[in-house]
Design an enzyme around this catalytic site. Structure first.
Site, mmCIF file in Angstrom:
data_model
loop_
_atom_site.group_PDB
_atom_site.id
_atom_site.type_symbol
_atom_site.label_atom_id
_atom_site.label_comp_id
_atom_site.label_asym_id
_atom_site.label_seq_id
_atom_site.Cartn_x
_atom_site.Cartn_y
_atom_site.Cartn_z
ATOM 1 N N HIS A 174 -10.674 56.892 26.241
ATOM 2 C CA HIS A 174 -9.633 57.623 25.503
ATOM 3 C C HIS A 174 -10.108 59.037 25.132
ATOM 4 O O HIS A 174 -9.486 60.038 25.504
ATOM 5 C CB HIS A 174 -9.260 56.845 24.233
ATOM 6 C CG HIS A 174 -8.227 57.510 23.386
ATOM 7 N ND1 HIS A 174 -6.896 57.174 23.428
ATOM 8 C CD2 HIS A 174 -8.317 58.512 22.480
ATOM 9 C CE1 HIS A 174 -6.207 57.940 22.585
ATOM 10 N NE2 HIS A 174 -7.057 58.760 21.985
ATOM 11 N N GLU A 175 -11.234 59.109 24.423
ATOM 12 C CA GLU A 175 -11.730 60.433 24.006
ATOM 13 C C GLU A 175 -12.155 61.254 25.233
ATOM 14 O O GLU A 175 -12.026 62.476 25.237
ATOM 15 C CB GLU A 175 -12.895 60.286 23.019
ATOM 16 C CG GLU A 175 -12.595 59.487 21.747
ATOM 17 C CD GLU A 175 -11.423 60.015 20.928
ATOM 18 O OE1 GLU A 175 -11.112 61.222 21.012
ATOM 19 O OE2 GLU A 175 -10.798 59.208 20.196
ATOM 20 N N HIS A 235 -9.168 63.119 26.379
ATOM 21 C CA HIS A 235 -9.000 64.348 25.575
ATOM 22 C C HIS A 235 -10.025 65.400 26.011
ATOM 23 O O HIS A 235 -9.699 66.576 26.172
ATOM 24 C CB HIS A 235 -9.251 64.057 24.088
ATOM 25 C CG HIS A 235 -8.126 63.374 23.378
ATOM 26 N ND1 HIS A 235 -6.859 63.895 23.323
ATOM 27 C CD2 HIS A 235 -8.093 62.219 22.651
ATOM 28 C CE1 HIS A 235 -6.078 63.082 22.599
ATOM 29 N NE2 HIS A 235 -6.806 62.054 22.191
ATOM 30 N N GLU A 237 -2.374 63.600 23.779
ATOM 31 C CA GLU A 237 -2.460 62.139 23.751
ATOM 32 C C GLU A 237 -2.055 61.531 25.094
ATOM 33 O O GLU A 237 -2.483 60.432 25.436
ATOM 34 C CB GLU A 237 -1.608 61.572 22.617
ATOM 35 C CG GLU A 237 -2.157 61.831 21.221
ATOM 36 C CD GLU A 237 -3.529 61.214 20.965
ATOM 37 O OE1 GLU A 237 -3.843 60.176 21.570
ATOM 38 O OE2 GLU A 237 -4.293 61.794 20.171
#
Lengths: 492, 492
Positions: A259-260, A263, A289
């Site tokens: 997830h990160e 980003h 997101e």
């Protein structure tokens, strides 16, 4: 004023802001307990310098002059963004701005303590102050928006009003709630496919490899530990994210990495020439997101992704899991208390809870004191479960302690955009085949080309239209969830 | 101007400076390779703001006004220190100051690369620029000092002129050189008391415990890794130092912990009310080094210190060393190439080499190009050994890449002060007995009381006089070295 001069002023504002970013990063990852007050004092001081730079009358004059000129797409976007920021900030009196910054520099620790000690009372008065200032500032900036909460939403996601969001969430709720009911009635309960604890250092080592595997560039990035995973950056060549390694649930860190990392790759992919301009970040929080959730869910929860590296994972953690059991477990749907640990299906319900509560708060329908009670009611209503403690309820998220009301919907918007992007990508390439061949680079290149490099030059809808000739369309997301969970739980 | 207003201005300058400290700390411990340029750019920008604040004409007027008033000892020291800083900086034109800061923001990486690749050529031009600016700035500030090099020395150690240092080093040289010769002829060669490698993570864990054991407070401090150990701070409640864990020589990190811990405890012990004033740091670099060397050598190389914790060390590193062998090894004297790894006896010779070379450079007797050649000659002259590479020679130390000419003598001065403090301490307590009983707190309390709490309010000689009624006296140091090495090598 020449554009060159404006860029120079913008760069100065950005450089000051990046010192604040660095101080925050340090507070989250490094500052000892005794040093928190000192960092807060440093940030409070710098926020005064930042305010003065960001509301400089010469900047206002320059922005007005340049607004009337013919500019490149990039420069026009920079002028527009800077003008918005200027207008937003200049309406706030300096003393109020600085007082509020001082509150924010302390509030995160106060919230963290309240959460740790499961005591909402400890956070209540600070939260009241934050809500007071956020409402006050939103009031200064309410122009064409219908409500104060629309002003809040507009900061993070332009064009996504309560009207549009009500429609989006209405569509989602109508599909998800009955499906979740069917799943609960199916009797299927996918079990955790491993036992025992995985040492945090071992996890950290593997997760760094995993971050590189998906395409995060560690020569231009840092991965550290913090209480809650987050991503930040000083420029496109210095992007940083954190993780938290729970020894009894190693999958938590795996999906935080993916997830990160999503980003982080966004920030690393923004064109270098945009660094320290007003269009340096992502197009919006929703688009940001969309990248993290694209990787986390559409890539990271697929069997094609894990197939080539599953033996490595088992080896690194000294486990002997079966891939199918692992896939079922990481995709299972069940009503749970914590948003960040929720599955794909129930996740939007957590967002809707916050969306409804924040609206009530900004319409003065409830007070800060009532938040725990209202929270627990909403959780019961949407997820059908009881909240045993405020730590697992109203105190669970960091956002409110930073004044980030109106941010949560971006998570759901991002999930929807991710599905839309996947549809566009699948028209051009066989994504599963690429994953099976560990060709993550090709996937990254598509996102770099269509999304990342542009920074915030284009709006969400402009980016989507350029990519696939279609504006935001949540139907892709709804279809994806229906298809996925119907198969996983053998529904209908 | 009221004193209160001056303190406020001083605090603003300090807060800006601490952001530079934070950025430096990050560059040394965290910044990815790709992010170095970005951090450099941030620091260059902030240095301009810092210069403007530090040379504000209102500050000058205030300092002049307050200089004529009756003030408390503390306030008078603050005014005096701020006036010195103001005068030093205001003489440098802003453009030269900023150009030089930009050079410094890049120079450390250039030096590190040159050292890594053993290539002085890579660093030569940058070093020329640094020397050029340091000489230029020293020229602006040359008032009563006899030479440019005296100006450099005065920055770090007030009152220690070349005249005084020549005398100090002359005394040392006369004692050490013949003693080293006798040791070399003694035929005694103390061997390394263990074999194999100690994992860096294992070392890190043990060294954190060791830091706490000597009294470094981790709730108000941080320990991280970097290429070269150093100590810094944001305020007295946020003191940070680094270490480097060599797997084949675990003793290196042990003594870095005790050394940097000594610096760190000094900063943690400065009275909180002095934070962000001009007297917040140590009294001088020499007094700072006296604390690190007091712990490293007088405490950390004694059998009384290791006796109660030696079993723990063996256990933590899975070794079976004999205490006597360990003591002999960590105290052995032998001519070697690297200053930071030198023993107590030969260490001052490394300092003298640098002291003589720096003087020659500032008197224009040699050029930057000639440094490697002159370095190797001096090492042969003082230590009797050949330098096999510039990486182990002229490129070994970080100081010159930061413009820190004139700093090295502080290390020797600090060692001398440490011996003097030990003499004073022994009049009040049985130091060996305290170490045997793990009573490090009592030792720390003595240093806090006589040295730490005062920050930079008093000069070196004032502190020593207040403690023991005697000014700087290097005879304690000479006697200590003679006594120690005579016993260790059974001389005479």
């Amino acid at each position: 004023m020449e554009m060159k001069e404006l860029l120079e002023m913008g760069k100065e504002i950005s450089l000051l802001g990046k010192f604040m970013t660095l101080a925050s990063w340090d507070m989250e990852t490094e500052t000892p307990e005794g040093g928190m007050a000192g960092l807060g004092e440093m940030m409070e001081y710098l926020s005064g310098l930042y305010y003065a730079k960001a509301t400089d009358p010469a900047l206002k004059a320059g922005l007005e002059e340049l607004s009337t000129q013919e500019l490149s797409v990039r420069d026009a976007a920079i002028v527009r963004k800077m003008k918005e920021s200027f207008d937003r900030m200049a309406k706030i009196p300096q003393d109020e701005y600085m007082t509020y910054q001082a509150i924010l520099s302390r509030s995160q620790n106060i919230w963290a303590k309240a959460k740790r000690e499961n005591n909402f009372e400890l956070f209540k008065d600070t939260l009241k102050e934050i809500v007071y200032y956020e409402k006050k500032f939103a009031g200064y900036n309410q122009t064409t928006e219908k409500s104060l909460y629309d002003v809040m939403l507009n900061q993070f996601e332009k064009g996504f009003t309560t009207e549009k969001l009500d429609e989006f969430f209405g569509l989602l709720k109508a599909e998800i709630v009955p499906m979740l009911k069917k799943i609960q009635e199916s009797g299927i309960d996918y079990k955790k496919p491993y036992e025992g604890k995985i040492d945090a250092d071992v996890q950290e080592k593997y997760n760094k490899k995993l971050a590189e595997y998906i395409g995060f560039d560690l020569s231009r990035g840092v991965i550290k530990r913090s209480e809650h995973p987050f991503t930040t950056n000083l420029n496109s060549d210095d992007v940083r994210f954190t993780n938290h390694y729970y020894e009894d649930k190693m999958e938590s860190a795996l999906f935080s990495t993916i997830h990160e990392g999503g980003h982080g790759m966004y920030e690393q992919g923004v064109a270098k020439e945009l660094d320290h301009t007003a269009v340096a970040g992502g197009a919006s929080m929703g688009v940001h997101e969309s990248q993290s959730r694209f990787y986390e869910n559409l890539v990271g929860r697929s069997a094609s992704f894990w197939t080539p590296i599953f033996a490595d994972l088992n080896k690194a953690y000294n486990l002997n899991m079966n891939l199918e059991d692992f896939m079922n477990y990481i995709n299972r749907a069940e009503a749970s208390l914590i948003r960040t640990e929720a599955d794909e299906l129930t996740y939007p319900l957590h967002i809707m809870i916050r969306y409804e509560i924040e609206q009530m708060l900004f319409k003065d329908e409830i007070t800060v004191e009532q938040l725990p009670e209202v929270w627990n009611q909403k959780v019961k209503e949407f997820l059908g479960i009881d909240v045993p403690s405020d730590a697992q309820g109203v105190l669970q998220d960091v956002h409110w302690s930073g004044g980030m009301f109106g941010y949560f919907p971006s998570y759901a918007i991002g999930s929807a955009i991710a599905s839309q992007i996947m549809a566009a990508m699948k028209k051009e390439m066989d994504v599963d085949q690429l994953l099976l061949q560990s060709e993550l680079k090709t996937i990254g290149a598509f996102l770099d080309h269509h999304i990342h490099q542009h920074g915030a030059i284009y709006t969400t809808d402009e980016l989507l239209n350029m990519m696939m000739g279609e504006s935001f369309n949540p139907q892709y997301y709804v279809d994806y969830l229906k298809d996925k969970y119907t198969k996983l739980y053998h529904l209908n």
